[in-house]
Design a protein around this motif. Structure first.
Motif, PDB file in Angstrom:
ATOM      1  N   ASP A  98     -51.113  -4.297  86.199  1.00  0.00           N
ATOM      2  CA  ASP A  98     -51.297  -3.335  86.908  1.00  0.00           C
ATOM      3  C   ASP A  98     -50.804  -3.480  88.488  1.00  0.00           C
ATOM      4  N   GLN A  99     -50.834  -4.367  88.738  1.00  0.00           N
ATOM      5  CA  GLN A  99     -51.081  -4.360  89.894  1.00  0.00           C
ATOM      6  C   GLN A  99     -49.035  -4.642  90.932  1.00  0.00           C
ATOM      7  N   THR A 100     -48.937  -4.285  92.046  1.00  0.00           N
ATOM      8  CA  THR A 100     -47.707  -4.653  92.364  1.00  0.00           C
ATOM      9  C   THR A 100     -47.449  -6.439  92.284  1.00  0.00           C
ATOM     10  N   LEU A 101     -45.722  -6.118  92.360  1.00  0.00           N
ATOM     11  CA  LEU A 101     -45.610  -7.522  92.627  1.00  0.00           C
ATOM     12  C   LEU A 101     -45.306  -7.621  94.347  1.00  0.00           C
ATOM     13  N   GLY A 102     -45.600  -7.167  94.521  1.00  0.00           N
ATOM     14  CA  GLY A 102     -45.934  -7.296  96.183  1.00  0.00           C
ATOM     15  C   GLY A 102     -47.396  -7.669  96.662  1.00  0.00           C
ATOM     16  N   ASN A 103     -48.308  -7.551  95.917  1.00  0.00           N
ATOM     17  CA  ASN A 103     -49.983  -7.691  96.247  1.00  0.00           C
ATOM     18  C   ASN A 103     -49.844  -8.756  95.250  1.00  0.00           C
ATOM     19  N   LEU A 104     -49.126  -9.178  94.109  1.00  0.00           N
ATOM     20  CA  LEU A 104     -49.488 -10.710  93.938  1.00  0.00           C
ATOM     21  C   LEU A 104     -48.493 -11.673  94.233  1.00  0.00           C
ATOM     22  N   ALA A 105     -47.564 -11.633  95.170  1.00  0.00           N
ATOM     23  CA  ALA A 105     -46.701 -12.699  95.921  1.00  0.00           C
ATOM     24  C   ALA A 105     -47.646 -13.078  97.061  1.00  0.00           C
ATOM     25  N   CYS A 106     -48.317 -11.891  97.571  1.00  0.00           N
ATOM     26  CA  CYS A 106     -48.923 -12.148  98.826  1.00  0.00           C
ATOM     27  C   CYS A 106     -50.099 -13.162  98.605  1.00  0.00           C
ATOM     28  N   SER A 107     -51.364 -12.420  97.274  1.00  0.00           N
ATOM     29  CA  SER A 107     -52.591 -13.056  96.824  1.00  0.00           C
ATOM     30  C   SER A 107     -52.638 -14.233  95.663  1.00  0.00           C
ATOM     31  N   LEU A 108     -51.327 -14.490  95.342  1.00  0.00           N
ATOM     32  CA  LEU A 108     -51.588 -15.394  94.204  1.00  0.00           C
ATOM     33  C   LEU A 108     -50.862 -16.490  94.081  1.00  0.00           C
ATOM     34  N   PRO A 109     -51.174 -17.783  94.620  1.00  0.00           N
ATOM     35  CA  PRO A 109     -50.667 -18.832  94.887  1.00  0.00           C
ATOM     36  C   PRO A 109     -49.485 -19.464  93.571  1.00  0.00           C
ATOM     37  N   GLY A 110     -47.799 -19.317  94.055  1.00  0.00           N
ATOM     38  CA  GLY A 110     -47.185 -19.499  93.027  1.00  0.00           C
ATOM     39  C   GLY A 110     -46.518 -18.516  92.222  1.00  0.00           C
ATOM     40  N   ALA A 111     -47.351 -17.358  92.385  1.00  0.00           N
ATOM     41  CA  ALA A 111     -46.316 -15.926  92.371  1.00  0.00           C
ATOM     42  C   ALA A 111     -45.039 -16.005  92.033  1.00  0.00           C
ATOM     43  N   THR A 112     -44.478 -16.121  93.704  1.00  0.00           N
ATOM     44  CA  THR A 112     -43.748 -15.975  93.945  1.00  0.00           C
ATOM     45  C   THR A 112     -42.192 -16.917  93.289  1.00  0.00           C
ATOM     46  N   ARG A 113     -42.976 -17.593  92.646  1.00  0.00           N
ATOM     47  CA  ARG A 113     -42.022 -18.658  91.520  1.00  0.00           C
ATOM     48  C   ARG A 113     -42.089 -18.259  90.149  1.00  0.00           C
ATOM     49  N   VAL A 114     -42.826 -17.636  89.929  1.00  0.00           N
ATOM     50  CA  VAL A 114     -42.510 -16.826  89.033  1.00  0.00           C
ATOM     51  C   VAL A 114     -41.669 -15.820  88.220  1.00  0.00           C
ATOM     52  N   PHE A 115     -41.472 -14.892  89.428  1.00  0.00           N
ATOM     53  CA  PHE A 115     -41.414 -14.157  89.860  1.00  0.00           C
ATOM     54  C   PHE A 115     -39.463 -14.609  90.218  1.00  0.00           C
ATOM     55  N   ARG A 116     -39.141 -15.392  90.532  1.00  0.00           N
ATOM     56  CA  ARG A 116     -38.410 -15.566  90.709  1.00  0.00           C
ATOM     57  C   ARG A 116     -37.363 -16.829  89.525  1.00  0.00           C
ATOM     58  N   HIS A 117     -38.316 -16.432  88.837  1.00  0.00           N
ATOM     59  CA  HIS A 117     -37.510 -17.060  87.594  1.00  0.00           C
ATOM     60  C   HIS A 117     -37.100 -16.208  86.489  1.00  0.00           C
ATOM     61  N   TYR A 118     -38.275 -15.172  86.833  1.00  0.00           N
ATOM     62  CA  TYR A 118     -37.786 -13.782  85.877  1.00  0.00           C
ATOM     63  C   TYR A 118     -36.989 -12.695  86.519  1.00  0.00           C
ATOM     64  N   ARG A 119     -36.283 -13.304  87.986  1.00  0.00           N
ATOM     65  CA  ARG A 119     -35.075 -12.871  88.910  1.00  0.00           C
ATOM     66  C   ARG A 119     -36.139 -10.988  89.311  1.00  0.00           C
ATOM     67  N   LEU A 120     -37.590 -10.853  89.664  1.00  0.00           N
ATOM     68  CA  LEU A 120     -38.043  -9.511  90.030  1.00  0.00           C
ATOM     69  C   LEU A 120     -38.092  -9.765  91.585  1.00  0.00           C
ATOM     70  N   ASP A 121     -38.029  -8.943  91.922  1.00  0.00           N
ATOM     71  CA  ASP A 121     -38.016  -8.755  93.905  1.00  0.00           C
ATOM     72  C   ASP A 121     -39.380  -7.915  94.130  1.00  0.00           C
ATOM     73  N   PHE A 122     -39.708  -9.076  94.419  1.00  0.00           N
ATOM     74  CA  PHE A 122     -41.184  -8.652  94.896  1.00  0.00           C
ATOM     75  C   PHE A 122     -40.709  -8.350  96.682  1.00  0.00           C
ATOM     76  N   CYS A 123     -40.067  -8.249  97.012  1.00  0.00           N
ATOM     77  CA  CYS A 123     -39.932  -8.399  98.649  1.00  0.00           C
ATOM     78  C   CYS A 123     -39.506  -6.533  98.671  1.00  0.00           C
ATOM     79  N   CYS A 124     -39.002  -5.918  98.836  1.00  0.00           N
ATOM     80  CA  CYS A 124     -37.826  -5.402  98.772  1.00  0.00           C
ATOM     81  C   CYS A 124     -38.818  -3.584  96.994  1.00  0.00           C
ATOM     82  N   GLY A 125     -38.750  -4.826  96.341  1.00  0.00           N
ATOM     83  CA  GLY A 125     -38.737  -4.341  95.367  1.00  0.00           C
ATOM     84  C   GLY A 125     -40.638  -4.496  95.394  1.00  0.00           C
TER      85      GLY A 125
END
Length: 156
Positions: free
Chosen positions: A7-34
Motif C-alpha cells: 500500500d505504500q508508494t514507491l517514493g516512500n519505500l525508496a526513501c525509508s527502506l535501505p536497499g529498496a531502490t536496488r529491488v525497484f531497479r531489478h523490476y524496472r520500477l520508476d520510483f522517482c517520477c513514478g
C-alpha cells in the motif's frame, strides 16, 4: 507486514527502506517520477504479483539485527559488522551517489532539488571508507587477538 508495503508508494519505500531502490531497479520500477504509485499498482502495471516484490523488500532487513551482540565472541561480531555495515556501505554509497546525481541532472532546476547532495555523499563515502579501513586494519585485528581495554582503547 507485506500488505503494508504493497500500500505504500514507491517514493516512500525508496526513501525509508535501505536497499529498496536496488529491488525497484531489478523490476524496472520508476520510483522517482513514478514514485507516487503504490507498490501494488506499480507491480500490477508491469505484470508482477505485488507480493513477490514485497517479499524481496522484506528480505532486505535480516533478523540478525535483533540479536543481543554483547556476549558474542569478537570474531563473530566482527564478521557481522563487516557484512552488515562495511559491505553494505561499500555497496550502497555508489548507488546513492548515482541516484543523487541523476536527480540533480533531471530535476536540478527546481528549487526543492537537493543540488550538491551527490557531492556531499561522495565526501561522506570517502570519510567512511577511511574509517572502515582503520577498523579493518587496526581495531578488528586487535580485538581478534583478544585485546580489550586499555590496549584497544586508542583505535576505539
Amino acid at each position: 507486514m507485506s500488505t503494508d508495503l504493497i500500500d505504500q508508494t514507491l517514493g516512500n519505500l525508496a526513501c525509508s527502506l535501505p536497499g529498496a531502490t536496488r529491488v525497484f531497479r531489478h523490476y524496472r520500477l520508476d520510483f522517482c517520477c513514478g514514485g507516487d504509485l503504490s507498490l501494488g499498482e506499480a507491480a500490477r502495471r508491469i505484470g508482477v504479483e505485488p507480493q513477490v516484490i514485497a517479499e524481496a523488500l522484506l528480505a532486505l532487513e535480516p533478523e540478525e539485527a535483533q540479536r543481543d551482540w554483547r556476549n558474542v565472541p569478537a570474531g563473530e561480531l566482527i564478521d557481522y559488522l563487516l557484512a552488515r555495515f562495511h559491505e553494505r556501505h561499500r555497496d550502497q554509497f555508489p548507488e546513492l551517489i548515482r541516484l543523487a546525481s541523476r536527480v540533480e541532472q533531471v530535476h536540478g532546476s527546481r528549487p526543492e532539488c537537493p543540488n550538491g547532495l551527490a557531492q556531499h555523499l561522495w565526501h561522506m563515502q570517502q570519510e567512511l571508507e577511511s574509517h572502515m579501513l582503520k577498523e579493518e586494519q587496526v581495531l578488528f585485528p586487535m580485538l581478534q587477538r583478544g585485546m580489550r581495554f586499555p590496549q584497544a582503547q586508542g583505535p576505539i
